[in-house]
Design an enzyme around this catalytic site. Structure first.
Site, PDB file in Angstrom:
ATOM      1  N   ASP A 127      30.244  38.080  43.755  1.00 14.13           N
ATOM      2  CA  ASP A 127      29.710  38.273  42.523  1.00 14.13           C
ATOM      3  C   ASP A 127      28.465  37.294  41.746  1.00 14.13           C
ATOM      4  O   ASP A 127      27.780  37.488  40.746  1.00 14.13           O
ATOM      5  CB  ASP A 127      30.939  38.108  41.202  1.00 14.13           C
ATOM      6  CG  ASP A 127      31.879  39.211  41.522  1.00 14.13           C
ATOM      7  OD1 ASP A 127      31.676  40.309  42.344  1.00 14.13           O
ATOM      8  OD2 ASP A 127      33.036  39.209  40.558  1.00 14.13           O
ATOM      9  N   GLN A 274      31.684  46.418  50.031  1.00 10.05           N
ATOM     10  CA  GLN A 274      30.813  45.406  49.707  1.00 10.05           C
ATOM     11  C   GLN A 274      31.186  43.972  50.193  1.00 10.05           C
ATOM     12  O   GLN A 274      30.298  42.995  50.298  1.00 10.05           O
ATOM     13  CB  GLN A 274      30.673  45.232  48.025  1.00 10.05           C
ATOM     14  CG  GLN A 274      29.926  46.812  47.502  1.00 10.05           C
ATOM     15  CD  GLN A 274      30.003  46.529  46.115  1.00 10.05           C
ATOM     16  OE1 GLN A 274      29.278  46.168  45.494  1.00 10.05           O
ATOM     17  NE2 GLN A 274      31.183  47.183  45.626  1.00 10.05           N
TER      18      GLN A 274
HETATM   19  O1  F6P Z   1      35.715  38.297  42.517  1.00 14.09           O
HETATM   20  C1  F6P Z   1      35.347  39.168  43.674  1.00 14.09           C
HETATM   21  C2  F6P Z   1      35.672  40.329  43.620  1.00 14.09           C
HETATM   22  O2  F6P Z   1      35.044  41.154  44.860  1.00 14.09           O
HETATM   23  C3  F6P Z   1      35.230  41.169  42.233  1.00 14.09           C
HETATM   24  O3  F6P Z   1      33.812  41.900  42.179  1.00 14.09           O
HETATM   25  C4  F6P Z   1      36.297  42.286  42.350  1.00 14.09           C
HETATM   26  O4  F6P Z   1      36.261  42.784  40.728  1.00 14.09           O
HETATM   27  C5  F6P Z   1      37.559  41.684  42.371  1.00 14.09           C
HETATM   28  O5  F6P Z   1      37.217  40.596  43.323  1.00 14.09           O
HETATM   29  C6  F6P Z   1      38.499  42.559  43.193  1.00 14.09           C
HETATM   30  O6  F6P Z   1      39.823  41.667  43.420  1.00 14.09           O
HETATM   31  P1  F6P Z   1      40.933  42.278  44.093  1.00 14.09           P
HETATM   32  O7  F6P Z   1      40.808  42.050  45.522  1.00 14.09           O
HETATM   33  O8  F6P Z   1      42.083  41.699  43.467  1.00 14.09           O
HETATM   34  O9  F6P Z   1      41.060  43.685  43.856  1.00 14.09           O
END
Ligand code: F6P
Length: 342
Positions: A127, A274
Protein backbone atom coordinates in the site's frame (compact mmCIF):
# COMPACT_ATOMS: atom_id res chain seq x y z
CA UNK A 1 24.51 -10.10 19.59
CA UNK A 2 21.53 -12.33 19.00
CA UNK A 3 18.72 -10.86 16.89
CA UNK A 4 15.13 -11.97 16.47
CA UNK A 5 13.20 -11.26 13.28
CA UNK A 6 9.49 -11.52 12.48
CA UNK A 7 7.23 -10.71 9.53
CA UNK A 8 3.72 -9.45 10.40
CA UNK A 9 0.55 -8.34 8.61
CA UNK A 10 -0.29 -9.08 4.98
CA UNK A 11 2.58 -10.69 3.09
CA UNK A 12 4.32 -8.80 0.32
CA UNK A 13 7.10 -9.37 -2.21
CA UNK A 14 10.54 -8.64 -0.72
CA UNK A 15 10.02 -10.02 2.80
CA UNK A 16 12.47 -12.86 2.20
CA UNK A 17 15.01 -10.45 0.73
CA UNK A 18 14.91 -8.43 3.98
CA UNK A 19 15.31 -11.57 6.12
CA UNK A 20 18.26 -12.70 3.98
CA UNK A 21 19.95 -9.29 4.29
CA UNK A 22 19.47 -9.11 8.08
CA UNK A 23 21.03 -12.56 8.40
CA UNK A 24 23.91 -11.87 6.04
CA UNK A 25 24.85 -8.55 7.64
CA UNK A 26 24.53 -9.90 11.17
CA UNK A 27 26.51 -13.06 10.54
CA UNK A 28 29.23 -11.76 8.20
CA UNK A 29 29.76 -8.23 9.47
CA UNK A 30 28.98 -8.56 13.18
CA UNK A 31 29.48 -12.27 13.88
CA UNK A 32 25.99 -12.29 15.39
CA UNK A 33 23.25 -14.90 15.18
CA UNK A 34 19.61 -14.54 14.09
CA UNK A 35 16.50 -16.47 15.05
CA UNK A 36 13.23 -16.19 13.11
CA UNK A 37 9.85 -16.09 14.89
CA UNK A 38 7.09 -17.89 13.03
CA UNK A 39 3.83 -16.22 11.99
CA UNK A 40 4.62 -12.73 13.19
CA UNK A 41 4.07 -11.88 16.86
CA UNK A 42 2.44 -15.32 17.35
CA UNK A 43 5.90 -16.91 17.27
CA UNK A 44 7.19 -14.48 19.89
CA UNK A 45 4.22 -15.09 22.19
CA UNK A 46 4.46 -18.89 21.84
CA UNK A 47 8.22 -19.26 21.42
CA UNK A 48 7.85 -20.78 17.97
CA UNK A 49 11.10 -20.24 16.12
CA UNK A 50 13.30 -21.15 13.19
CA UNK A 51 17.08 -20.80 13.20
CA UNK A 52 18.27 -18.55 10.42
CA UNK A 53 21.73 -18.51 8.90
CA UNK A 54 23.31 -17.82 5.54
CA UNK A 55 22.70 -21.41 4.44
CA UNK A 56 18.97 -21.44 5.32
CA UNK A 57 18.56 -18.15 3.44
CA UNK A 58 20.11 -19.37 0.19
CA UNK A 59 17.81 -18.93 -2.80
CA UNK A 60 15.16 -16.87 -1.04
CA UNK A 61 16.05 -13.44 -2.51
CA UNK A 62 13.60 -13.67 -5.46
CA UNK A 63 10.95 -15.69 -3.63
CA UNK A 64 7.66 -13.96 -2.78
CA UNK A 65 5.84 -14.44 0.52
CA UNK A 66 7.80 -15.06 3.71
CA UNK A 67 9.66 -18.18 4.85
CA UNK A 68 8.69 -17.23 8.42
CA UNK A 69 4.95 -17.06 7.83
CA UNK A 70 2.88 -14.10 8.95
CA UNK A 71 -0.22 -13.17 10.93
CA UNK A 72 -2.02 -10.12 12.28
CA UNK A 73 -1.74 -11.33 15.88
CA UNK A 74 -0.23 -8.86 18.37
CA UNK A 75 0.82 -9.24 22.02
CA UNK A 76 -1.91 -6.73 22.95
CA UNK A 77 -4.90 -8.88 22.03
CA UNK A 78 -4.96 -11.22 25.02
CA UNK A 79 -4.06 -10.66 28.65
CA UNK A 80 -0.64 -12.08 29.46
CA UNK A 81 0.61 -12.22 25.86
CA UNK A 82 3.01 -9.30 26.29
CA UNK A 83 4.57 -11.03 29.30
CA UNK A 84 4.75 -14.27 27.30
CA UNK A 85 6.50 -12.40 24.49
CA UNK A 86 8.98 -10.91 26.95
CA UNK A 87 9.62 -14.34 28.48
CA UNK A 88 10.34 -15.80 25.02
CA UNK A 89 12.79 -13.04 24.18
CA UNK A 90 14.56 -13.56 27.51
CA UNK A 91 14.65 -17.37 27.07
CA UNK A 92 16.02 -16.99 23.54
CA UNK A 93 18.52 -14.37 24.78
CA UNK A 94 17.40 -11.93 22.10
CA UNK A 95 19.10 -8.51 22.25
CA UNK A 96 16.92 -6.88 19.61
CA UNK A 97 13.82 -7.77 17.63
CA UNK A 98 13.58 -6.74 13.99
CA UNK A 99 9.92 -6.29 13.12
CA UNK A 100 9.11 -6.27 9.41
CA UNK A 101 5.56 -5.06 8.92
CA UNK A 102 3.03 -2.50 7.84
CA UNK A 103 0.96 0.02 9.73
CA UNK A 104 -0.58 -2.45 12.23
CA UNK A 105 2.56 -4.46 12.95
CA UNK A 106 4.81 -1.38 13.25
CA UNK A 107 2.34 0.48 15.52
CA UNK A 108 2.44 -2.57 17.76
CA UNK A 109 6.26 -2.50 17.59
CA UNK A 110 6.27 1.18 18.64
CA UNK A 111 4.08 0.31 21.61
CA UNK A 112 6.24 -2.71 22.50
CA UNK A 113 9.29 -0.46 22.49
CA UNK A 114 7.69 1.76 25.14
CA UNK A 115 6.82 -1.43 27.06
CA UNK A 116 10.47 -2.37 27.31
CA UNK A 117 11.25 -4.45 24.20
CA UNK A 118 14.24 -3.55 22.01
CA UNK A 119 12.71 -3.14 18.58
CA UNK A 120 13.80 -2.04 15.09
CA UNK A 121 11.13 -1.59 12.39
CA UNK A 122 11.29 -2.27 8.65
CA UNK A 123 8.45 -0.75 6.56
CA UNK A 124 6.65 -3.33 4.43
CA UNK A 125 3.43 -2.98 2.48
CA UNK A 126 2.23 -2.94 -1.08
CA UNK A 127 0.00 0.00 0.00
CA UNK A 128 3.05 2.33 0.45
CA UNK A 129 1.23 4.18 3.24
CA UNK A 130 3.93 4.36 5.94
CA UNK A 131 5.01 7.91 6.78
CA UNK A 132 8.57 9.26 6.71
CA UNK A 133 9.74 6.80 4.08
CA UNK A 134 9.44 7.57 0.39
CA UNK A 135 8.75 3.92 -0.31
CA UNK A 136 7.88 0.67 1.39
CA UNK A 137 9.11 -2.51 -0.26
CA UNK A 138 6.44 -4.47 -2.13
CA UNK A 139 4.84 -1.36 -3.57
CA UNK A 140 6.91 -1.30 -6.75
CA UNK A 141 6.02 -4.93 -7.50
CA UNK A 142 2.31 -4.36 -6.90
CA UNK A 143 2.41 -1.23 -9.06
CA UNK A 144 3.98 -3.19 -11.90
CA UNK A 145 1.35 -5.93 -11.68
CA UNK A 146 -1.53 -3.43 -11.58
CA UNK A 147 -0.10 -1.42 -14.50
CA UNK A 148 0.34 -4.55 -16.60
CA UNK A 149 -3.23 -5.63 -15.83
CA UNK A 150 -4.68 -2.24 -16.85
CA UNK A 151 -2.61 -2.25 -20.05
CA UNK A 152 -4.19 -5.60 -20.91
CA UNK A 153 -7.70 -4.42 -20.11
CA UNK A 154 -7.39 -1.53 -22.59
CA UNK A 155 -7.43 -3.79 -25.63
CA UNK A 156 -10.42 -5.86 -24.59
CA UNK A 157 -12.27 -2.70 -23.46
CA UNK A 158 -11.66 -1.12 -26.87
CA UNK A 159 -12.72 -4.23 -28.79
CA UNK A 160 -16.08 -4.28 -27.03
CA UNK A 161 -16.61 -0.55 -26.40
CA UNK A 162 -16.98 -1.28 -22.73
CA UNK A 163 -16.29 0.47 -19.46
CA UNK A 164 -13.83 -1.58 -17.41
CA UNK A 165 -13.78 -1.02 -13.68
CA UNK A 166 -10.51 -2.27 -12.14
CA UNK A 167 -10.22 -2.64 -8.38
CA UNK A 168 -6.73 -2.47 -6.88
CA UNK A 169 -5.59 -2.72 -3.26
CA UNK A 170 -5.32 0.38 -1.11
CA UNK A 171 -7.13 0.16 2.18
CA UNK A 172 -6.79 3.76 3.37
CA UNK A 173 -4.74 5.32 0.59
CA UNK A 174 -4.66 5.30 -3.19
CA UNK A 175 -0.95 5.06 -4.01
CA UNK A 176 -1.31 1.95 -6.19
CA UNK A 177 -4.48 3.26 -7.84
CA UNK A 178 -3.12 6.72 -8.73
CA UNK A 179 0.24 5.55 -10.02
CA UNK A 180 -1.05 2.50 -11.89
CA UNK A 181 -3.86 4.61 -13.33
CA UNK A 182 -1.34 7.24 -14.45
CA UNK A 183 1.12 4.69 -15.82
CA UNK A 184 -1.53 2.81 -17.79
CA UNK A 185 -3.70 5.73 -18.92
CA UNK A 186 -6.86 5.25 -16.84
CA UNK A 187 -9.93 7.31 -17.71
CA UNK A 188 -10.66 7.94 -14.05
CA UNK A 189 -9.16 6.95 -10.68
CA UNK A 190 -11.11 6.79 -7.41
CA UNK A 191 -9.12 6.77 -4.15
CA UNK A 192 -9.95 6.71 -0.42
CA UNK A 193 -8.48 10.19 0.18
CA UNK A 194 -11.03 11.82 -2.15
CA UNK A 195 -14.63 10.60 -1.80
CA UNK A 196 -16.19 10.37 -5.26
CA UNK A 197 -19.52 11.58 -6.63
CA UNK A 198 -20.85 8.81 -8.88
CA UNK A 199 -22.98 11.33 -10.82
CA UNK A 200 -19.85 13.32 -11.72
CA UNK A 201 -18.00 10.12 -12.66
CA UNK A 202 -20.82 9.14 -15.03
CA UNK A 203 -21.06 12.64 -16.52
CA UNK A 204 -17.36 12.49 -17.38
CA UNK A 205 -17.75 9.09 -19.01
CA UNK A 206 -20.71 10.34 -21.07
CA UNK A 207 -18.76 13.43 -22.15
CA UNK A 208 -15.91 11.19 -23.28
CA UNK A 209 -18.33 8.90 -25.07
CA UNK A 210 -19.92 11.87 -26.85
CA UNK A 211 -16.48 12.81 -28.18
CA UNK A 212 -16.28 9.40 -29.80
CA UNK A 213 -13.92 7.79 -27.27
CA UNK A 214 -15.94 4.84 -26.12
CA UNK A 215 -13.88 2.46 -24.06
CA UNK A 216 -13.06 3.67 -20.55
CA UNK A 217 -10.99 2.30 -17.70
CA UNK A 218 -12.03 3.32 -14.19
CA UNK A 219 -9.46 2.38 -11.53
CA UNK A 220 -10.91 2.05 -8.03
CA UNK A 221 -8.86 1.61 -4.86
CA UNK A 222 -10.57 -0.96 -2.65
CA UNK A 223 -10.98 1.63 0.12
CA UNK A 224 -12.57 4.29 -2.13
CA UNK A 225 -15.81 5.73 -0.71
CA UNK A 226 -18.63 7.77 -2.26
CA UNK A 227 -19.43 11.23 -0.95
CA UNK A 228 -21.86 10.45 1.91
CA UNK A 229 -25.45 10.27 0.72
CA UNK A 230 -24.63 9.95 -3.00
CA UNK A 231 -24.57 6.17 -3.41
CA UNK A 232 -25.60 3.22 -1.25
CA UNK A 233 -22.86 0.80 -0.31
CA UNK A 234 -22.94 -2.41 1.72
CA UNK A 235 -22.04 -2.01 5.39
CA UNK A 236 -18.40 -2.87 6.19
CA UNK A 237 -17.65 -6.39 7.39
CA UNK A 238 -14.93 -6.72 10.01
CA UNK A 239 -12.53 -9.68 10.38
CA UNK A 240 -11.36 -11.25 13.66
CA UNK A 241 -8.58 -8.65 14.01
CA UNK A 242 -10.95 -5.71 13.66
CA UNK A 243 -9.81 -5.09 10.05
CA UNK A 244 -12.54 -4.00 7.69
CA UNK A 245 -12.90 -6.66 5.00
CA UNK A 246 -12.64 -4.66 1.79
CA UNK A 247 -13.07 -5.71 -1.80
CA UNK A 248 -16.24 -5.18 -3.76
CA UNK A 249 -16.68 -1.39 -4.09
CA UNK A 250 -15.92 -1.85 -7.80
CA UNK A 251 -19.07 -3.96 -8.24
CA UNK A 252 -21.20 -1.15 -6.85
CA UNK A 253 -19.42 1.45 -8.97
CA UNK A 254 -19.83 -0.68 -12.11
CA UNK A 255 -23.52 -1.33 -11.60
CA UNK A 256 -24.16 2.37 -11.01
CA UNK A 257 -22.22 3.30 -14.16
CA UNK A 258 -24.17 0.78 -16.23
CA UNK A 259 -27.50 1.88 -14.74
CA UNK A 260 -26.86 5.60 -15.16
CA UNK A 261 -25.13 5.61 -18.57
CA UNK A 262 -26.39 2.46 -20.26
CA UNK A 263 -22.79 1.54 -21.21
CA UNK A 264 -21.85 -2.10 -20.89
CA UNK A 265 -19.55 -2.29 -17.87
CA UNK A 266 -17.32 -5.10 -16.57
CA UNK A 267 -15.35 -5.53 -13.33
CA UNK A 268 -11.87 -6.92 -12.65
CA UNK A 269 -10.72 -7.23 -9.02
CA UNK A 270 -6.96 -7.77 -8.96
CA UNK A 271 -6.90 -8.80 -5.28
CA UNK A 272 -4.05 -10.94 -3.97
CA UNK A 273 -2.38 -11.26 -7.39
CA UNK A 274 -0.91 -7.85 -6.53
CA UNK A 275 1.10 -9.13 -3.62
CA UNK A 276 1.92 -12.66 -4.73
CA UNK A 277 4.99 -13.89 -6.55
CA UNK A 278 8.47 -12.61 -7.13
CA UNK A 279 9.56 -9.07 -6.14
CA UNK A 280 10.59 -6.55 -8.81
CA UNK A 281 14.30 -5.66 -9.10
CA UNK A 282 13.63 -2.32 -7.34
CA UNK A 283 11.94 -4.11 -4.43
CA UNK A 284 14.78 -6.64 -4.14
CA UNK A 285 17.25 -3.78 -3.90
CA UNK A 286 15.17 -1.76 -1.40
CA UNK A 287 14.50 -4.84 0.76
CA UNK A 288 18.18 -5.71 0.80
CA UNK A 289 19.18 -2.17 1.77
CA UNK A 290 16.52 -2.09 4.50
CA UNK A 291 17.67 -5.46 5.87
CA UNK A 292 21.32 -4.41 6.06
CA UNK A 293 20.35 -1.07 7.65
CA UNK A 294 18.07 -2.78 10.21
CA UNK A 295 20.92 -5.07 11.30
CA UNK A 296 23.16 -1.99 11.63
CA UNK A 297 20.56 -0.12 13.73
CA UNK A 298 20.22 -3.14 16.03
CA UNK A 299 23.98 -3.40 16.48
CA UNK A 300 24.14 0.34 17.19
CA UNK A 301 21.50 -0.36 19.86
CA UNK A 302 19.45 2.43 18.27
CA UNK A 303 16.16 0.86 19.38
CA UNK A 304 12.72 2.26 18.66
CA UNK A 305 13.79 3.25 15.14
CA UNK A 306 12.44 2.33 11.72
CA UNK A 307 14.67 2.21 8.66
CA UNK A 308 13.40 4.51 5.91
CA UNK A 309 14.16 5.70 2.39
CA UNK A 310 14.67 9.43 1.99
CA UNK A 311 16.23 10.97 -1.14
CA UNK A 312 17.58 7.56 -2.08
CA UNK A 313 19.46 7.30 1.23
CA UNK A 314 18.58 4.79 3.92
CA UNK A 315 17.96 6.66 7.15
CA UNK A 316 16.41 5.98 10.57
CA UNK A 317 13.24 7.59 11.90
CA UNK A 318 11.44 7.09 15.21
CA UNK A 319 8.91 4.26 14.96
CA UNK A 320 6.47 6.37 16.95
CA UNK A 321 6.70 9.18 14.36
CA UNK A 322 6.48 6.85 11.36
CA UNK A 323 3.30 5.25 12.70
CA UNK A 324 1.60 8.41 13.98
CA UNK A 325 -0.29 8.92 10.74
CA UNK A 326 -0.56 7.35 7.28
CA UNK A 327 1.19 8.73 4.22
CA UNK A 328 -1.53 9.91 1.85
CA UNK A 329 -1.40 10.48 -1.90
CA UNK A 330 0.29 13.79 -2.57
CA UNK A 331 -1.95 16.54 -3.96
CA UNK A 332 0.50 17.40 -6.74
CA UNK A 333 0.59 13.77 -7.90
CA UNK A 334 -3.19 13.50 -7.91
CA UNK A 335 -3.50 16.79 -9.76
CA UNK A 336 -1.15 15.54 -12.48
CA UNK A 337 -3.05 12.24 -12.73
CA UNK A 338 -6.41 14.00 -12.94
CA UNK A 339 -5.36 15.95 -16.06
CA UNK A 340 -6.00 12.73 -17.95
CA UNK A 341 -9.35 11.85 -16.43
CA UNK A 342 -12.08 11.30 -19.07
O1 F6P B 1 -2.06 -3.97 3.89
C1 F6P B 1 -1.75 -4.65 2.75
C2 F6P B 1 -2.99 -5.27 2.15
O2 F6P B 1 -2.58 -6.01 1.03
C3 F6P B 1 -4.08 -4.25 1.80
O3 F6P B 1 -3.88 -3.62 0.58
C4 F6P B 1 -5.30 -5.11 1.84
O4 F6P B 1 -6.46 -4.33 2.08
C5 F6P B 1 -5.03 -6.01 2.98
O5 F6P B 1 -3.64 -6.16 3.04
C6 F6P B 1 -5.70 -7.35 2.85
O6 F6P B 1 -5.39 -8.09 3.97
P1 F6P B 1 -5.79 -9.61 4.27
O7 F6P B 1 -4.61 -10.44 3.86
O8 F6P B 1 -6.00 -9.66 5.74
O9 F6P B 1 -7.01 -9.92 3.46
Amino acid sequence: MRLGVLTGGGDCPGLNAVIRAVVRRSERHYNSSVVGFLDGWRGVIHNDTMDLDIETCRGILPRGGTILGTSRITPYMNDGDLDRAKATLAAQEIDALIVIGGEGTLSCAARAQTDGLNVIGVPKTIDNDISLTEATFGFDTALGIATDAIDRLHTTAESHDRVMVVEVMGRHVGHIAVRAGMAAGATMTLIPERPFDIAAVCESLVRRHDLGKYASIVVVAEGAKPVPGTMDIAPDEVDEFGHIRLGGISNRVASEIERRTGYETRVTILGYIQRGGTPSPADRVLSTRFGVAAADAAHDRDFGQMVALQRDRITRVALADATAELKLVDDELYEAASQFFA
